[in-house]
Design an enzyme around this catalytic site. Structure first.
Site, PDB file in Angstrom:
ATOM      1  N   ASP A  88      17.890  63.516 -32.593  1.00 21.58           N
ATOM      2  CA  ASP A  88      16.816  64.419 -33.257  1.00 21.58           C
ATOM      3  C   ASP A  88      16.623  65.260 -34.137  1.00 21.58           C
ATOM      4  O   ASP A  88      17.057  66.707 -33.932  1.00 21.58           O
ATOM      5  CB  ASP A  88      15.559  65.108 -32.293  1.00 21.58           C
ATOM      6  CG  ASP A  88      14.028  64.459 -32.476  1.00 21.58           C
ATOM      7  OD1 ASP A  88      13.469  63.811 -33.468  1.00 21.58           O
ATOM      8  OD2 ASP A  88      13.361  65.893 -32.838  1.00 21.58           O
ATOM      9  N   ASP A 494      32.926  22.053 -32.093  1.00 24.72           N
ATOM     10  CA  ASP A 494      34.607  22.263 -33.079  1.00 24.72           C
ATOM     11  C   ASP A 494      34.906  21.131 -31.887  1.00 24.72           C
ATOM     12  O   ASP A 494      34.539  20.648 -31.815  1.00 24.72           O
ATOM     13  CB  ASP A 494      35.130  23.401 -32.450  1.00 24.72           C
ATOM     14  CG  ASP A 494      36.059  24.022 -32.900  1.00 24.72           C
ATOM     15  OD1 ASP A 494      36.681  23.064 -34.123  1.00 24.72           O
ATOM     16  OD2 ASP A 494      36.416  25.683 -33.207  1.00 24.72           O
ATOM     17  N   GLY A 520      33.084  17.951 -31.977  1.00 22.97           N
ATOM     18  CA  GLY A 520      33.191  16.995 -33.304  1.00 22.97           C
ATOM     19  C   GLY A 520      33.226  17.793 -34.807  1.00 22.97           C
ATOM     20  O   GLY A 520      33.934  19.098 -34.469  1.00 22.97           O
ATOM     21  N   ASP A 521      33.364  16.889 -35.600  1.00 22.98           N
ATOM     22  CA  ASP A 521      34.340  17.754 -36.785  1.00 22.98           C
ATOM     23  C   ASP A 521      32.708  17.753 -37.410  1.00 22.98           C
ATOM     24  O   ASP A 521      32.124  17.209 -38.223  1.00 22.98           O
ATOM     25  CB  ASP A 521      34.806  16.575 -37.529  1.00 22.98           C
ATOM     26  CG  ASP A 521      34.801  17.191 -38.294  1.00 22.98           C
ATOM     27  OD1 ASP A 521      34.953  17.032 -39.393  1.00 22.98           O
ATOM     28  OD2 ASP A 521      36.629  16.132 -38.922  1.00 22.98           O
ATOM     29  N   PHE A 522      32.663  19.727 -37.862  1.00 16.68           N
ATOM     30  CA  PHE A 522      31.609  19.623 -39.056  1.00 16.68           C
ATOM     31  C   PHE A 522      31.485  19.322 -40.160  1.00 16.68           C
ATOM     32  O   PHE A 522      30.715  19.468 -40.921  1.00 16.68           O
ATOM     33  CB  PHE A 522      31.366  21.722 -38.785  1.00 16.68           C
ATOM     34  CG  PHE A 522      32.479  21.585 -39.369  1.00 16.68           C
ATOM     35  CD1 PHE A 522      32.938  22.223 -40.837  1.00 16.68           C
ATOM     36  CD2 PHE A 522      32.675  23.445 -38.739  1.00 16.68           C
ATOM     37  CE1 PHE A 522      34.268  23.068 -40.868  1.00 16.68           C
ATOM     38  CE2 PHE A 522      33.452  24.115 -38.798  1.00 16.68           C
ATOM     39  CZ  PHE A 522      34.815  23.453 -39.994  1.00 16.68           C
ATOM     40  N   ARG A 537      34.814  33.286 -40.142  1.00 10.82           N
ATOM     41  CA  ARG A 537      36.984  32.932 -40.606  1.00 10.82           C
ATOM     42  C   ARG A 537      36.626  31.846 -41.152  1.00 10.82           C
ATOM     43  O   ARG A 537      37.146  31.104 -40.676  1.00 10.82           O
ATOM     44  CB  ARG A 537      37.396  33.735 -39.218  1.00 10.82           C
ATOM     45  CG  ARG A 537      36.560  34.931 -39.313  1.00 10.82           C
ATOM     46  CD  ARG A 537      37.832  35.508 -38.378  1.00 10.82           C
ATOM     47  NE  ARG A 537      38.801  35.902 -38.884  1.00 10.82           N
ATOM     48  CZ  ARG A 537      41.069  35.465 -38.492  1.00 10.82           C
ATOM     49  NH1 ARG A 537      40.335  34.799 -37.480  1.00 10.82           N
ATOM     50  NH2 ARG A 537      41.588  35.443 -38.846  1.00 10.82           N
TER      51      ARG A 537
HETATM   52  O1  LIG Z   1      17.570  65.654 -45.348  1.00  8.10           O
HETATM   53  C1  LIG Z   1      17.323  64.305 -44.702  1.00  8.10           C
HETATM   54  N1  LIG Z   1      17.211  64.900 -43.951  1.00  8.10           N
HETATM   55  C2  LIG Z   1      16.388  64.291 -42.598  1.00  8.10           C
HETATM   56  C3  LIG Z   1      16.818  62.526 -42.587  1.00  8.10           C
HETATM   57  C4  LIG Z   1      16.044  61.112 -41.516  1.00  8.10           C
HETATM   58  O2  LIG Z   1      14.718  62.262 -41.499  1.00  8.10           O
HETATM   59  C5  LIG Z   1      15.157  61.102 -39.986  1.00  8.10           C
HETATM   60  C6  LIG Z   1      14.896  62.687 -39.407  1.00  8.10           C
HETATM   61  O3  LIG Z   1      13.810  61.779 -38.063  1.00  8.10           O
HETATM   62  P1  LIG Z   1      14.562  61.719 -36.342  1.00  8.10           P
HETATM   63  O4  LIG Z   1      15.273  62.569 -35.704  1.00  8.10           O
HETATM   64  O5  LIG Z   1      12.622  61.906 -35.792  1.00  8.10           O
HETATM   65  O6  LIG Z   1      14.888  60.243 -36.487  1.00  8.10           O
HETATM   66  P2  LIG Z   1      14.729  58.830 -36.571  1.00  8.10           P
HETATM   67  O7  LIG Z   1      14.702  58.658 -37.709  1.00  8.10           O
HETATM   68  O8  LIG Z   1      12.433  58.928 -36.129  1.00  8.10           O
HETATM   69  O9  LIG Z   1      14.719  57.919 -35.569  1.00  8.10           O
HETATM   70  P3  LIG Z   1      14.859  57.746 -33.716  1.00  8.10           P
HETATM   71  O10 LIG Z   1      14.804  56.645 -33.979  1.00  8.10           O
HETATM   72  O11 LIG Z   1      16.046  58.247 -33.539  1.00  8.10           O
HETATM   73  O12 LIG Z   1      13.986  58.338 -34.036  1.00  8.10           O
HETATM   74  C7  LIG Z   1      16.495  60.838 -39.880  1.00  8.10           C
HETATM   75  O13 LIG Z   1      16.311  59.851 -39.658  1.00  8.10           O
HETATM   76  C8  LIG Z   1      16.872  61.471 -40.538  1.00  8.10           C
HETATM   77  O14 LIG Z   1      18.475  60.791 -41.396  1.00  8.10           O
HETATM   78  C9  LIG Z   1      17.204  62.385 -43.851  1.00  8.10           C
HETATM   79  O15 LIG Z   1      17.397  61.231 -44.014  1.00  8.10           O
HETATM   80  N2  LIG Z   1      17.862  62.956 -44.820  1.00  8.10           N
END
Ligand SMILES: O=c1[nH]cc([C@@H]2O[C@H](COP(=O)(O)OP(=O)(O)OP(=O)(O)O)[C@@H](O)[C@H]2O)c(=O)[nH]1
Length: 632
Positions: A88, A494, A520-522, A537
């Site tokens: 976060d 395959d 089968g042969d695709f 591949r």
């Molecule tokens: O300079 C940058 N600062 C921040 C970010 C992006 O901001 C979000 C932060 O939000 P959060 O931590 O709540 O994450 P979410 O995107 O909501 O995803 P979750 O599913 O993990 O909650 C984050 O995406 C940063 O990458 C940026 O891009 N640049």
């Protein structure tokens, strides 16, 4: 790879990133981590005032995000992940916590607060190790945070609105993306840039190192704590063994890390009688009397000159099943290996020593034993065994590449020179020789099994109820798809000769719905009905006429909205990267490797649009495209 060695510890684990953030996905993908993405449903509504410090809020939110995913995956009887990562990111300014703006006005409010000032960006990270005891989910949580200071220039109202109207601020903490347009607002950054972008990679690697290589009691003073250790550093250190003699190179030199990568060059720092590596590079010349200029030798060229010897040593040790013997009976002396295998003692000793030098084996006073990577990748029953592909490389590709000069001169395949038979005749061997057929299938299975997780999770495929893997051989990808999407019905289509030989390759315990195999042969037969077709591949191997037949057939059976997933190595637009694909081209098959735009163009020709690419950075990339709706 020496740069991200600790990530190798996650290679055999099911890792889940509990985040919808494309930036976090990219940061972790870029360093080669293999993981699935399961965005968390946890609402970021914890009471901020109940936390003593902003970072505590970020850590707790990260933890709750990851726990929600771990619990959900466990309850849904998906295979419980081994590791769930949550994160976060928040911005703090004037003791206020800023998250993602809810609308443009909110973005303006945030950005004008940041204008002309320094602020802090905190990312809280939770790493949850999960296990399942009975029906209960057990978790071990490790968390940490990273702070980076960022200063914005003075920003005019006009500039702020222009930025807000770009749309960039809306899904970003603090309302800006430092990695894109938002970078223009920034005067300085103190600390980890990636932390601002959403994931503190450096601190994450250090945490993993702490978790997987806890420093032993006696040797800690030798380690530079603020650098990310290489695997060798910590494995050697955590052995806690002082070597009895005054040797300068540790015996684990150049050992493969468990991602199967080899650190570029071993580096040693000897003190008294103990041999302990530091976490940073010291030129070889400083250690063993080799002059400084040795370090300037064109090491890449020298490595290439020796590359064929290394490949052949690996092939022969695999062919002689040395890794299998060592897994079951090691450590063994050279003489014991020679007796088991039926080879000369002196030849065996040389080969085993070469394997140690290449980082495939370890040598101690008790004898030779496998590295972790050898157990996983090189034994014939290893979890991600590449044995089949190695034998194919030795028996089939090696003779072809021995004739590369003629291949380049003539611009054609060299099967007649390598095997004394034309390619078409050779292909018939697959039908007639059981041994050759099994060898080829084992090779295909090796790669399919190793790449299955990446492909199955490259895109969210949960919308597809039925999938048909065309040329899906032993069903390695099909089994993975069913694990990940339990409601999906998967058919492998395959050749009858292939289907008749799949039993050896089926998983021992079937804990999901079975895969259906259809012969089968695709190129000739009707294709089974499905919402999603897979060609893994396949395309690179066939000439344009054959591809035309195949894609026309798929296009004809695909209903609008159905999709085609192509798994290939996607070349860059210059068609010189990645080297694996470019080198593969040298076998001069009638097919060819393609760039992203070439795949897009090819698929569009057969009515597939909305082409999306997932460059995995591993063995195979994924291309997903959808059958166009019929025009009204
Ligand atoms: O300079 C940058 N600062 C921040 C970010 C992006 O901001 C979000 C932060 O939000 P959060 O931590 O709540 O994450 P979410 O995107 O909501 O995803 P979750 O599913 O993990 O909650 C984050 O995406 C940063 O990458 C940026 O891009 N640049």
């Amino acid at each position: 790879m020496a740069l991200n060695p600790v990530l190798g510890k996650l290679v055999s684990k099911r890792v889940v990133l509990a985040s919808a953030s494309p930036r976090r996905q990219e940061i972790l993908t870029n360093v080669g981590l293999r993981f699935e993405v399961v965005p968390s449903w946890f609402k970021e509504t914890l009471e901020k005032s109940s936390f003593a410090a902003p970072y505590e809020y970020a850590i707790e939110t990260a933890k709750q995000k990851a726990l929600e995913v771990a619990n959900r995956m466990h309850v849904k009887h998906l295979r419980t992940p081994d590791v769930v990562i949550g994160a976060d990111t928040i911005v703090t300014v004037d003791e206020q916590i800023l998250e993602k703006p809810v609308d443009k006005q909110d973005a303006y409010r945030m950005l004008s607060r940041l204008s002309g000032k320094e602020h802090s960006v905190f990312t809280g990270v939770a790493i949850i190790h999960c296990s399942s005891k009975g029906n209960q989910l057990e978790t071990e949580i490790t968390d940490f945070y990273e702070e980076t200071k960022v200063k914005f220039s003075d920003l005019s109202e006009e500039l702020l609105w222009e930025y807000i109207h770009s749309g960039e601020p809306m899904d970003k903490a603090g309302g800006y993306g430092i990695q894109a347009l938002g970078g223009m607002l920034v005067e300085y950054v103190h600390g980890d840039f990636l932390n601002v972008v959403g994931f503190p990679l450096n601190h994450f690697c250090k945490k993993l190192a702490e978790l997987y290589y806890p420093p032993p009691k006696h040797t800690v003073q030798h380690i530079k704590h603020d650098s990310i250790p290489s695997v060798d550093t910590f494995e050697n250190v955590s052995d806690g063994e002082s070597e009895s003699s005054n040797f300068t190179e540790h015996k684990g030199a150049n050992k493969l890390d468990s991602s199967g990568m080899c650190p570029s060059r071993p580096v040693y720092n000897c003190e008294n009688t103990s041999s302990v590596r530091t976490g940073f590079t010291v030129p070889l010349g400083n250690q063993n009397g080799v002059s400084e200029s040795a370090a300037k030798l064109p090491s890449k060229i020298l490595d290439l000159m020796d590359g064929f010897k290394a490949s052949k040593a690996l092939f022969v040790a695999s062919k002689l099943k040395m890794f299998d013997y060592l897994k079951n009976k090691g450590p063994l002396k050279a003489v014991d290996v020679a007796n088991e295998v039926g080879t000369s003692v002196c030849g065996t000793e040389r080969l085993l020593d070469a394997c140690v030098a290449l980082g495939l084996l370890e040598k101690t006073s008790q004898g030779y034993s496998n590295t972790d990577s050898a157990n996983i990748y090189l034994t014939s029953d290893g979890e991600y065994s590449l044995h089949g592909y190695i034998i194919h490389s030795n028996d089939h590709l090696w003779p072809l590449f021995t004739n590369l000069e003629s291949a380049v001169r003539e611009g054609s395949r060299q099967n007649h020179r390598a095997f004394g038979r034309k390619a078409e005749d050779l292909f018939k061997d697959y039908y007639h020789s059981q041994e050759v057929k099994q060898r080829f299938m084992a090779a295909m299975h090796s790669i399919a099994h190793l790449t299955a997780r990446d492909l199955a999770t490259a895109f969210d495929l949960s919308q597809f109820k039925s999938t048909c893997d065309l040329g899906g051989c032993t069903g390695a990808l099909a089994h993975e798809l069913i694990q990940i999407y339990p409601n999906m019905k998967v058919t492998v289509f395959d050749l009858p000769e292939v289907i008749a030989n799949i039993s050896y390759f089926q998983p021992s315990e079937q804990c999901t719905a079975p895969v259906t195999f259809v012969s089968g042969d695709f190129f000739k037969d009707n294709l089974p009905e499905a919402d999603l077709y897979i060609l893994s591949r396949v395309l690179h191997d066939w000439p344009d006429e054959k591809i035309h037949i195949l894609l026309s057939k798929i296009s004809a059976v695909c209903k609008p909205g159905s999709a085609l997933l192509v798994a290939e190595i996607v070349l860059d637009e210059q068609k010189t990267h990645p080297p694996r694909a470019v080198l593969q081209s040298l076998s001069m098959t009638e097919g060819k490797q393609r760039s992203g735009s070439e795949y897009k163009q090819l698929l569009e020709k057969y009515g597939f649009t909305n082409t999306q690419f997932k460059i995995t950075g591993t063995l195979l990339d994924a291309v997903l495209c959808f059958k166009k709706n019929l025009s009204p």
